[in-house]
Design a protein around this motif. Structure first.
Motif, PDB file in Angstrom:
ATOM      1  N   ASP A 236       0.829  -1.196   0.000  1.00 17.00           N
ATOM      2  CA  ASP A 236       0.000   0.000   0.000  1.00 17.00           C
ATOM      3  C   ASP A 236       0.869   1.255   0.000  1.00 17.00           C
ATOM      4  O   ASP A 236       0.432   2.331  -0.416  1.00 17.00           O
ATOM      5  N   ASP A 237       2.095   1.111   0.486  1.00 15.63           N
ATOM      6  CA  ASP A 237       3.068   2.194   0.407  1.00 15.63           C
ATOM      7  C   ASP A 237       3.545   2.260  -1.054  1.00 15.63           C
ATOM      8  O   ASP A 237       4.035   1.271  -1.593  1.00 15.63           O
ATOM      9  N   PRO A 238       3.404   3.401  -1.736  1.00 14.41           N
ATOM     10  CA  PRO A 238       3.782   3.499  -3.156  1.00 14.41           C
ATOM     11  C   PRO A 238       5.207   3.043  -3.450  1.00 14.41           C
ATOM     12  O   PRO A 238       5.460   2.437  -4.491  1.00 14.41           O
ATOM     13  N   GLU A 239       6.123   3.330  -2.534  1.00 15.33           N
ATOM     14  CA  GLU A 239       7.514   2.912  -2.759  1.00 15.33           C
ATOM     15  C   GLU A 239       7.628   1.394  -2.726  1.00 15.33           C
ATOM     16  O   GLU A 239       8.312   0.783  -3.558  1.00 15.33           O
ATOM     17  N   MET A 240       6.944   0.763  -1.761  1.00 16.88           N
ATOM     18  CA  MET A 240       6.967  -0.690  -1.669  1.00 16.88           C
ATOM     19  C   MET A 240       6.237  -1.313  -2.856  1.00 16.88           C
ATOM     20  O   MET A 240       6.637  -2.367  -3.365  1.00 16.88           O
ATOM     21  N   PHE A 241       5.171  -0.645  -3.278  1.00 21.67           N
ATOM     22  CA  PHE A 241       4.431  -1.118  -4.454  1.00 21.67           C
ATOM     23  C   PHE A 241       5.338  -1.052  -5.690  1.00 21.67           C
ATOM     24  O   PHE A 241       5.402  -2.001  -6.488  1.00 21.67           O
ATOM     25  N   ARG A 242       6.038   0.052  -5.827  1.00 26.72           N
ATOM     26  CA  ARG A 242       6.961   0.203  -6.968  1.00 26.72           C
ATOM     27  C   ARG A 242       8.033  -0.873  -6.937  1.00 26.72           C
ATOM     28  O   ARG A 242       8.384  -1.455  -7.969  1.00 26.72           O
ATOM     29  N   GLN A 243       8.571  -1.147  -5.758  1.00 26.56           N
ATOM     30  CA  GLN A 243       9.608  -2.178  -5.644  1.00 26.56           C
ATOM     31  C   GLN A 243       9.058  -3.559  -5.995  1.00 26.56           C
ATOM     32  O   GLN A 243       9.731  -4.358  -6.651  1.00 26.56           O
ATOM     33  N   ALA A 244       7.827  -3.827  -5.562  1.00 29.03           N
ATOM     34  CA  ALA A 244       7.209  -5.124  -5.862  1.00 29.03           C
ATOM     35  C   ALA A 244       7.000  -5.281  -7.368  1.00 29.03           C
ATOM     36  O   ALA A 244       7.250  -6.351  -7.932  1.00 29.03           O
ATOM     37  N   VAL A 245       6.533  -4.212  -8.008  1.00 27.47           N
ATOM     38  CA  VAL A 245       6.337  -4.248  -9.458  1.00 27.47           C
ATOM     39  C   VAL A 245       7.681  -4.410 -10.164  1.00 27.47           C
ATOM     40  O   VAL A 245       7.806  -5.175 -11.130  1.00 27.47           O
ATOM     41  N   TYR A 246       8.687  -3.706  -9.662  1.00 24.54           N
ATOM     42  CA  TYR A 246      10.030  -3.793 -10.250  1.00 24.54           C
ATOM     43  C   TYR A 246      10.563  -5.223 -10.184  1.00 24.54           C
ATOM     44  O   TYR A 246      11.059  -5.766 -11.184  1.00 24.54           O
ATOM     45  N   LYS A 247      10.435  -5.843  -9.017  1.00 27.25           N
ATOM     46  CA  LYS A 247      10.932  -7.216  -8.849  1.00 27.25           C
ATOM     47  C   LYS A 247      10.179  -8.192  -9.748  1.00 27.25           C
ATOM     48  O   LYS A 247      10.794  -9.062 -10.386  1.00 27.25           O
ATOM     49  N   GLN A 248       8.858  -8.041  -9.785  1.00 29.68           N
ATOM     50  CA  GLN A 248       8.063  -8.954 -10.607  1.00 29.68           C
ATOM     51  C   GLN A 248       8.362  -8.739 -12.094  1.00 29.68           C
ATOM     52  O   GLN A 248       8.432  -9.702 -12.866  1.00 29.68           O
ATOM     53  N   THR A 249       8.554  -7.490 -12.478  1.00 29.59           N
ATOM     54  CA  THR A 249       8.872  -7.189 -13.866  1.00 29.59           C
ATOM     55  C   THR A 249      10.209  -7.811 -14.260  1.00 29.59           C
ATOM     56  O   THR A 249      10.351  -8.416 -15.328  1.00 29.59           O
ATOM     57  N   MET A 250      11.221  -7.668 -13.383  1.00 27.51           N
ATOM     58  CA  MET A 250      12.527  -8.257 -13.665  1.00 27.51           C
ATOM     59  C   MET A 250      12.429  -9.775 -13.772  1.00 27.51           C
ATOM     60  O   MET A 250      13.075 -10.402 -14.614  1.00 27.51           O
ATOM     61  N   LYS A 251      11.588 -10.362 -12.931  1.00 24.93           N
ATOM     62  CA  LYS A 251      11.397 -11.816 -12.967  1.00 24.93           C
ATOM     63  C   LYS A 251      10.790 -12.233 -14.305  1.00 24.93           C
ATOM     64  O   LYS A 251      11.222 -13.223 -14.905  1.00 24.93           O
ATOM     65  N   LEU A 252       9.793 -11.469 -14.770  1.00 27.34           N
ATOM     66  CA  LEU A 252       9.153 -11.797 -16.037  1.00 27.34           C
ATOM     67  C   LEU A 252      10.127 -11.647 -17.211  1.00 27.34           C
ATOM     68  O   LEU A 252      10.167 -12.494 -18.113  1.00 27.34           O
ATOM     69  N   PHE A 253      10.913 -10.567 -17.189  1.00 27.18           N
ATOM     70  CA  PHE A 253      11.908 -10.378 -18.244  1.00 27.18           C
ATOM     71  C   PHE A 253      12.905 -11.538 -18.239  1.00 27.18           C
ATOM     72  O   PHE A 253      13.293 -12.042 -19.307  1.00 27.18           O
ATOM     73  N   ALA A 254      13.330 -11.953 -17.047  1.00 28.36           N
ATOM     74  CA  ALA A 254      14.296 -13.048 -16.939  1.00 28.36           C
ATOM     75  C   ALA A 254      13.707 -14.351 -17.457  1.00 28.36           C
ATOM     76  O   ALA A 254      14.375 -15.108 -18.180  1.00 28.36           O
ATOM     77  N   GLU A 255      12.459 -14.628 -17.102  1.00 29.04           N
ATOM     78  CA  GLU A 255      11.816 -15.865 -17.553  1.00 29.04           C
ATOM     79  C   GLU A 255      11.692 -15.889 -19.076  1.00 29.04           C
ATOM     80  O   GLU A 255      11.932 -16.919 -19.710  1.00 29.04           O
ATOM     81  N   LEU A 256      11.327 -14.755 -19.654  1.00 26.52           N
ATOM     82  CA  LEU A 256      11.208 -14.674 -21.106  1.00 26.52           C
ATOM     83  C   LEU A 256      12.558 -14.868 -21.783  1.00 26.52           C
ATOM     84  O   LEU A 256      12.658 -15.512 -22.831  1.00 26.52           O
ATOM     85  N   GLU A 257      13.607 -14.306 -21.174  1.00 24.98           N
ATOM     86  CA  GLU A 257      14.949 -14.445 -21.744  1.00 24.98           C
ATOM     87  C   GLU A 257      15.427 -15.896 -21.673  1.00 24.98           C
ATOM     88  O   GLU A 257      16.040 -16.410 -22.616  1.00 24.98           O
ATOM     89  N   ILE A 258      15.139 -16.555 -20.546  1.00 26.29           N
ATOM     90  CA  ILE A 258      15.525 -17.967 -20.405  1.00 26.29           C
ATOM     91  C   ILE A 258      14.819 -18.810 -21.460  1.00 26.29           C
ATOM     92  O   ILE A 258      15.430 -19.675 -22.103  1.00 26.29           O
ATOM     93  N   LYS A 259      13.526 -18.559 -21.654  1.00 24.36           N
ATOM     94  CA  LYS A 259      12.769 -19.300 -22.669  1.00 24.36           C
ATOM     95  C   LYS A 259      13.311 -19.012 -24.070  1.00 24.36           C
ATOM     96  O   LYS A 259      13.385 -19.910 -24.912  1.00 24.36           O
ATOM     97  N   ARG A 260      13.679 -17.756 -24.302  1.00 25.36           N
ATOM     98  CA  ARG A 260      14.234 -17.395 -25.612  1.00 25.36           C
ATOM     99  C   ARG A 260      15.532 -18.140 -25.871  1.00 25.36           C
ATOM    100  O   ARG A 260      15.755 -18.670 -26.973  1.00 25.36           O
ATOM    101  N   LYS A 261      16.396 -18.203 -24.846  1.00 25.03           N
ATOM    102  CA  LYS A 261      17.672 -18.903 -25.000  1.00 25.03           C
ATOM    103  C   LYS A 261      17.454 -20.400 -25.206  1.00 25.03           C
ATOM    104  O   LYS A 261      18.189 -21.043 -25.961  1.00 25.03           O
ATOM    105  N   GLU A 262      16.457 -20.958 -24.511  1.00 29.75           N
ATOM    106  CA  GLU A 262      16.151 -22.377 -24.690  1.00 29.75           C
ATOM    107  C   GLU A 262      15.680 -22.651 -26.117  1.00 29.75           C
ATOM    108  O   GLU A 262      16.083 -23.644 -26.734  1.00 29.75           O
TER     109      GLU A 262
END
Length: 259
Positions: A158-184
């Protein structure tokens, strides 16, 4: 208390309790963005360190993160940001560390080119949006559970900074998963191409061997025929010259005459 809250408190800018959740969020988020804008102005060395920090191969998959610019930025803002950042990390400006500067410059250049491509830009925006929606969905589910349990419906996000960090982490995770699949997929495609190439080479070599065998067969056919004819002629001659076999006759036995 995060820095945005601290600055607001120091300035006497605490939001009114009569403000709605959306107004409160927008106010806090504006403060966070102002801090991000301030922090984006780093020295050449700091920018190089940021772009080459541990895990940068995955952090730098997000072109907006590399250029430190919002997905909503205009093309002109994107162009200006690229110019400013590319100058900061250019090897000519960092001759004391040209190798790392070159890697950082390549990361910036790649991110900019990706955002110039409408398809690549849309893909990056979609990933960021998916990360945000994932966090929002999780927050709703958590609050439902808290309400069911009769507990206060307050989350860190609910804290915007914590929300931003959560979105940032999830976004990085999604980018990483897509990159791993691309490399596979790339590794699989490479394996398939290699196998197809090996089969192609084997087929070509087999055809070459067959052609060579046929050629040798044709070239030696007359010789084989002549040899066979000579062999047959030799047999016929030997047969004609062969003498009939003679058998030894037993001596005649004389009959004794009796007186």
């Amino acid at each position: 208390m995060n820095e945005a809250l601290a600055k607001m408190a120091a300035a006497g800018g605490e939001p009114s309790t009569q403000s709605g959740p959306d107004d409160l969020f927008n106010h806090f988020y504006t403060e966070v963005k102002q801090i991000e804008k301030r922090d984006s102005v780093l020295t050449s060395k700091q920018q190089i360190d940021r772009l080459l920090r541990p895990g940068s191969s995955y952090f730098n998959l997000n072109p907006f993160e590399v250029l430190q610019i919002d997905p909503e930025a205009t093309d002109e803002e994107l162009k200006k940001r690229f110019r400013a950042l590319s100058i900061l990390v250019h090897p000519d400006k960092n001759q004391d560390d040209p190798d790392r500067a070159q890697l950082a410059f390549e990361a910036v250049d790649k991110a900019y080119k990706n955002l110039l491509d409408p398809e690549q830009k849309k893909r990056a925006v979609d990933v960021i949006q998916a990360g945000r929606e994932y966090v929002e969905h999780n927050m709703k589910e958590k609050k439902k559970q808290l309400k069911k349990d009769g507990k206060p419906q307050f989350l860190e996000e609910d804290d915007p900074e914590m929300f931003r960090q959560a979105v940032y982490k999830q976004t990085m995770k999604l980018f990483a998963e897509l990159e791993i699949k691309r490399k596979e997929r790339e590794a699989k495609d490479m394996h398939e191409r290699k196998r197809a190439r090996e089969e192609e080479i084997e087929t070509a070599e087999k055809a070459k061997r067959e052609r060579e065998w046929q050629k040798n067969f044709e070239e030696t056919r007359d010789g084989r025929v002549d040899s066979w004819r000579s062999f047959q002629a030799g047999k016929s001659k030997a047969k004609k010259e062969k003498k009939p076999r003679s058998f030894l006759k037993p001596p005649k036995v004389k009959m004794e005459q009796r007186e």
